[in-house]
Design a protein around this motif. Structure first.
Motif, short mmCIF file in Angstrom:
data_model
loop_
_atom_site.label_atom_id
_atom_site.label_comp_id
_atom_site.label_asym_id
_atom_site.label_seq_id
_atom_site.Cartn_x
_atom_site.Cartn_y
_atom_site.Cartn_z
N SER A 105 0.83 -1.22 0.00
CA SER A 105 0.00 0.00 0.00
C SER A 105 0.86 1.26 0.00
CB SER A 105 -0.95 0.01 1.20
OG SER A 105 -0.22 -0.05 2.43
N GLY A 106 2.02 1.20 0.68
CA GLY A 106 2.92 2.36 0.70
C GLY A 106 3.48 2.65 -0.68
N LEU A 107 3.82 1.58 -1.41
CA LEU A 107 4.34 1.75 -2.77
C LEU A 107 3.29 2.36 -3.68
CD1 LEU A 107 6.67 1.21 -4.77
CD2 LEU A 107 5.63 -1.04 -5.20
N TYR A 111 3.42 6.02 -5.69
CA TYR A 111 3.21 6.23 -7.12
C TYR A 111 2.34 7.46 -7.40
CZ TYR A 111 4.83 1.42 -8.11
OH TYR A 111 5.56 0.26 -8.24
N ASN A 112 1.38 7.71 -6.53
CA ASN A 112 0.33 8.68 -6.83
C ASN A 112 0.55 10.05 -6.19
OD1 ASN A 112 -1.28 6.82 -8.36
ND2 ASN A 112 -1.90 5.86 -6.44
N GLN A 113 1.69 10.23 -5.54
CA GLN A 113 1.95 11.50 -4.86
C GLN A 113 2.97 12.34 -5.63
OE1 GLN A 113 0.32 12.54 -2.15
NE2 GLN A 113 -0.81 10.61 -1.95
N LYS A 114 2.99 13.63 -5.30
CA LYS A 114 4.04 14.53 -5.77
C LYS A 114 4.99 14.74 -4.59
CE LYS A 114 0.76 16.86 -8.82
NZ LYS A 114 0.04 18.14 -9.11
N TRP A 115 6.30 14.63 -4.86
CA TRP A 115 7.27 14.62 -3.77
C TRP A 115 8.23 15.79 -3.89
CZ3 TRP A 115 6.12 11.48 0.07
CH2 TRP A 115 5.29 10.39 -0.21
N THR A 165 6.06 2.19 4.26
CA THR A 165 5.22 3.34 3.96
C THR A 165 5.79 4.19 2.83
OG1 THR A 165 6.34 4.80 5.54
CG2 THR A 165 4.52 3.44 6.39
N SER A 166 4.94 5.00 2.24
CA SER A 166 5.39 5.89 1.16
C SER A 166 6.43 6.88 1.66
CB SER A 166 4.19 6.64 0.57
OG SER A 166 3.50 7.37 1.56
N GLU A 167 6.33 7.28 2.95
CA GLU A 167 7.30 8.22 3.51
C GLU A 167 8.69 7.59 3.60
OE1 GLU A 167 4.29 7.68 4.74
OE2 GLU A 167 3.36 9.62 4.31
N VAL A 168 8.75 6.30 3.94
CA VAL A 168 10.03 5.60 4.01
C VAL A 168 10.62 5.47 2.60
CG1 VAL A 168 11.12 3.37 4.50
CG2 VAL A 168 9.48 4.35 6.12
N ILE A 169 9.78 5.18 1.62
CA ILE A 169 10.24 5.09 0.24
C ILE A 169 10.78 6.44 -0.23
CG2 ILE A 169 9.52 4.66 -2.15
CD1 ILE A 169 7.43 2.70 -1.01
N PHE A 170 10.07 7.51 0.11
CA PHE A 170 10.54 8.85 -0.25
C PHE A 170 11.90 9.15 0.37
CE2 PHE A 170 10.73 13.34 1.26
CZ PHE A 170 11.04 13.92 0.03
#
Length: 238
Positions: A105-107, A111-115, A165-170
């Motif tokens: 779910s984090g991945l 994909y769908n956020q702007k960073w 999580t997406s934050e960890v990926i970022f």
């Protein structure tokens, strides 16, 4: 005490993924030992059952799982019954559905956020008793354009913990870009022996660096603001 331990194990799985019960048994033991969720005896029992692969057998049902624990861990029936109830409850249908829904779910969110990457670099150029300070800052906004490249880079981490999580990926990609910037800016600032750097012009180099980063890891540039600053000559005091 067993219920508190079950809840503590669920929180660990929610954070690290189910595979941690296999790969991080001793870490889980230490975490339980240092918490109020399990006393020393129960923490040791959890470690013993994790090492015996009890979590992988949790869907056998209480009776068969208790028999398994007795055989593999050499525990008396009353203790194995309590542990079987704990694991069966932990791996109830509701929890399994929750973990299945949470898979990657984090991945998907990444994909769908702007960073936004806020990055800074610093270096010094030294020559003949003086030095110059060079600084560079960028606010770079990126979005994912090639999911396969992002997934390829995160493969090992996601295999270890599919709940990453997406934050960890970022943070992972930010660390890569920051390290690349630090190395390149250090070279830019110090490569000329007799001429100090002009950090205000480094933006051209950064744009090339950023394009290569995006190509390698599957990002597109939304915006890129840069600011460089070079100090006057500063005397060195020996």
């Amino acid at each position: 005490m067993y219920k508190e331990t079950e809840l503590a194990l669920k929180k660990i799985i929610d954070r690290k993924g189910i595979s941690c019960l296999t790969t991080e048994a001793y870490t889980i033991y230490r975490e339980l030992l240092n918490s109020d969720a399990a006393d020393e005896r129960l923490s040791r029992l959890i470690l013993l059952t994790l090492l015996a692969g009890t979590a992988q057998k949790a869907t056998l049902g209480v009776e068969k799982l208790s028999d398994y624990i007795q055989t593999e861990c050499c525990l008396k029936k009353s203790t194995s019954d309590d542990l079987a109830l704990l694991y069966t409850s932990l791996f109830c249908a509701e929890n399994q559905k929750e973990w299945a829904d949470k898979q990657d779910s984090g991945l998907k969110d990444f994909y769908n956020q702007k960073w936004q990457f806020d990055l800074d670099a610093y270096s010094e150029w030294h020559s003949s008793g003086v030095y110059v300070e060079a600084r560079f800052h960028t606010t770079t906004k990126l979005t994912v354009s090639d999911r396969s490249l992002v997934k390829k880079e995160m493969k090992k981490q996601l295999e270890k913990n599919p709940f990453t999580t997406s934050e960890v990926i970022f943070r992972h990609f930010k660390e890569i870009l920051q390290a690349t910037l630090d190395k390149d800016f250090e070279y830019y600032a110090t490569c000329e022996e007799y001429y100090p750097p002009v950090a205000e012009d480094y933006v051209i180099n950064y744009e090339d660096l950023l394009k290569n980063f995006c190509k390698q890891y599957g990002f597109s540039i939304l915006s890129c603001e840069c600011d460089g600053e070079t100090s006057d000559y500063i005397p060195e005091f020996w």
